[in-house]
Design a protein around this motif. Structure first.
Motif, short mmCIF file in Angstrom:
data_model
loop_
_atom_site.label_atom_id
_atom_site.label_comp_id
_atom_site.label_asym_id
_atom_site.label_seq_id
_atom_site.Cartn_x
_atom_site.Cartn_y
_atom_site.Cartn_z
N ALA A 299 0.82 -1.21 0.00
CA ALA A 299 0.00 0.00 0.00
C ALA A 299 0.85 1.26 0.00
CB ALA A 299 -0.93 -0.01 1.22
N LYS A 300 2.10 1.15 0.49
CA LYS A 300 2.96 2.32 0.59
C LYS A 300 4.19 2.19 -0.31
CE LYS A 300 1.47 3.27 5.32
NZ LYS A 300 1.90 3.45 6.73
N GLY A 301 4.07 1.36 -1.34
CA GLY A 301 5.19 1.20 -2.28
C GLY A 301 5.60 -0.25 -2.41
#
Length: 473
Positions: A299-301
């Motif tokens: 979700a964050k990379g």
């Protein structure tokens, strides 16, 4: 490889939800496929099964039977309670069919069968299997029940294929508690968690579930009987071990010492002249370079780790059994935290494949999270053996349905989550709290239940201490 691991471009995105409008019809079809399992004698409890499954998949503050009566149209508390806790339908064939359906959706040699446990905090001492034991979610000893679970994952999707309750020794040693919880005589045998894990694996094989490896956490990794059992079954595994796990850099060549005298007992405990070393100390001595490996989209990379490996030997002291395995060290590139894994994969396996195999176990943790936050896995209110296993079978059915919906819609709705599907079903399924009359009827029912509980408590207090005379407030 290092430069490719953290690119700016993320996963592809799309939002075309037209196919999701038929999700309720697919749920009805799924329920009907399982109706034959809920025939008991000359009657069926399939309607109650449908109600319970709807209750798990609808949006509600909690997914227990009291809330189901309020939120699910046509639900009746006593009927639902009887279905879960007392009705004699057999959950084993239900779980077997679920395992087959999960395999049909994602199964294959690329998949992992992950073994893990999950704890459920409980009050009192009457709920089946409850004891003061380790609760992994809280990271401490707690009053809880513990279940051992198997999940099939392809590295993107996962669903449970088995669920079994762990019974601590104190329960096995108390026939009266076992009687009160309705534990079958055949189940009143102490089984360590790793033995239950092996039984789950055997059941998956018997159900023709296809997987190429077995994954486990450090609890199972530090039990030699567990990974020895996997090797004896001809299975490839990769699992975590604790940092104090002792390994050998060369074959320890265990041997039986000779007797000093010609008479007397022969030695039965093997020894070795080799010296073992903890995996964290061995890691400090290694000069092999770290390799940055991309695991998955997050979700964050991109999620990537540093990794390296070494062939080592495992030897259970005192035995003749010494096995060569891969030691895989995985490091978080940002925090520097390191984790250790062992694998009996072939020597030609690549480091990238080992790391991605190890990462697959993440998805059973994600499955527990989805089950507890979206479909009420931990919200049950029954104390008996039958009730626990019936509830978990229905949880497995709900998870299988959610997984298949995500696979079906992943090209059109790329970020679809389990909670999203629950939100959609919340609109399409008939609810029981849609008008003023229903809301106040439910409010009255809740108050009646509270009144009865209070009257019972006051009556019990009077019986326990008839000498106490409380005055009017």
């Amino acid at each position: 490889m290092g430069k490719a691991a953290f690119q700016k471009k993320g996963p592809s995105y799309s939002f075309q939800p037209s196919n999701l409008k038929a999700v309720a019809y697919r749920l009805i079809y799924t329920r009907e496929k399982y109706h034959h399992h809920f025939r008991v004698g000359n009657h069926t409890v399939a309607t109650a099964a449908d109600t319970y499954l709807n209750g798990l998949l609808m949006k509600a503050p909690r997914k227990n039977m009291e809330r189901m009566e309020e939120y699910v149209q046509g639900a009746d508390y006593e009927t639902v309670q009887h279905f879960i806790s007392e009705s004699p339908w057999d959950e084993k064939p239900v779980k077997a069919q679920i395992a087959g359906d999960v395999d049909g959706a994602i199964g294959g040699p690329h998949c992992m069968l992950a073994i893990d446990e999950s704890a459920f905090t409980k009050k009192g001492d009457r709920s089946v299997g409850v004891a003061r034991q380790y609760n992994g979610r809280l990271g401490k000893i707690d009053n809880c029940q513990v279940g051992v679970f198997g999940a099939l994952t392809d590295g993107r999707h996962a669903a449970l294929v088995d669920a079994r309750l762990y019974l601590p020794r104190e329960w096995i040693d108390s026939p009266s508690r076992c009687d009160g919880a309705g534990i079958p005589q055949a189940e009143r045998i102490f089984k360590p968690k790793h033995q239950i894990g092996l039984e789950i694996i055997d059941a998956a094989i018997a159900n023709k579930v296809r997987f190429g490896s077995v994954g486990f956490d450090g609890f199972y990794g530090n039990i030699p009987e567990f990974h020895k059992g996997l090797s004896e079954r001809g299975l490839t595994y990769i699992g975590a071990v604790h940092k104090d796990q002792v390994v050998y850099e060369d074959d320890p060549h265990p041997y039986l010492p000779r007797r000093k005298e010609k008479i007397g007992r022969k030695h039965t405990i093997c020894k070795s002249k080799a010296t073992g070393i903890r995996v964290d100390r061995l890691n400090e001595q290694m000069d092999a370079p770290w390799k940055l490996i991309t695991i998955r989209h997050g979700a964050k990379g991109y999620v990537g780790v540093n990794a390296r490996r070494k062939l080592v030997w495992l030897w259970e002291e005192g035995t003749a059994d010494a096995r060569e395995v891969w030691l895989v060290i995985i490091q978080d590139p940002f925090s520097g935290e390191q984790k250790y894994y062992i694998s009996n994969a072939v020597q030609t396996v690549t480091l990238t494949k080992l790391v991605r195999m190890a990462a697959c176990r993440f998805y059973i943790e994600r499955t527990f999270q989805d089950a507890k936050t979206s479909i009420g896995m931990a919200d049950y209110q029954m104390r008996v053996w039958t009730g626990w296993h019936h509830h978990m079978a229905m949880i497995m059915l709900a998870l299988m349905f959610l997984m298949k919906e995500r696979i079906l819609n992943e090209a059109d709705v790329s970020l679809l989550s389990c909670q999203d599907i629950v939100e959609i079903l919340n609109y399409y399924l008939p609810r029981g709290d849609v008008d003023e009359e229903a809301i106040f009827r439910q409010l009255k029912n809740r108050h009646e239940a509270r009144r009865k509980a209070m009257e019972s408590a006051y009556s019990s207090q009077k019986k326990r201490r008839p000498d106490l005379k409380f005055g009017t407030i």
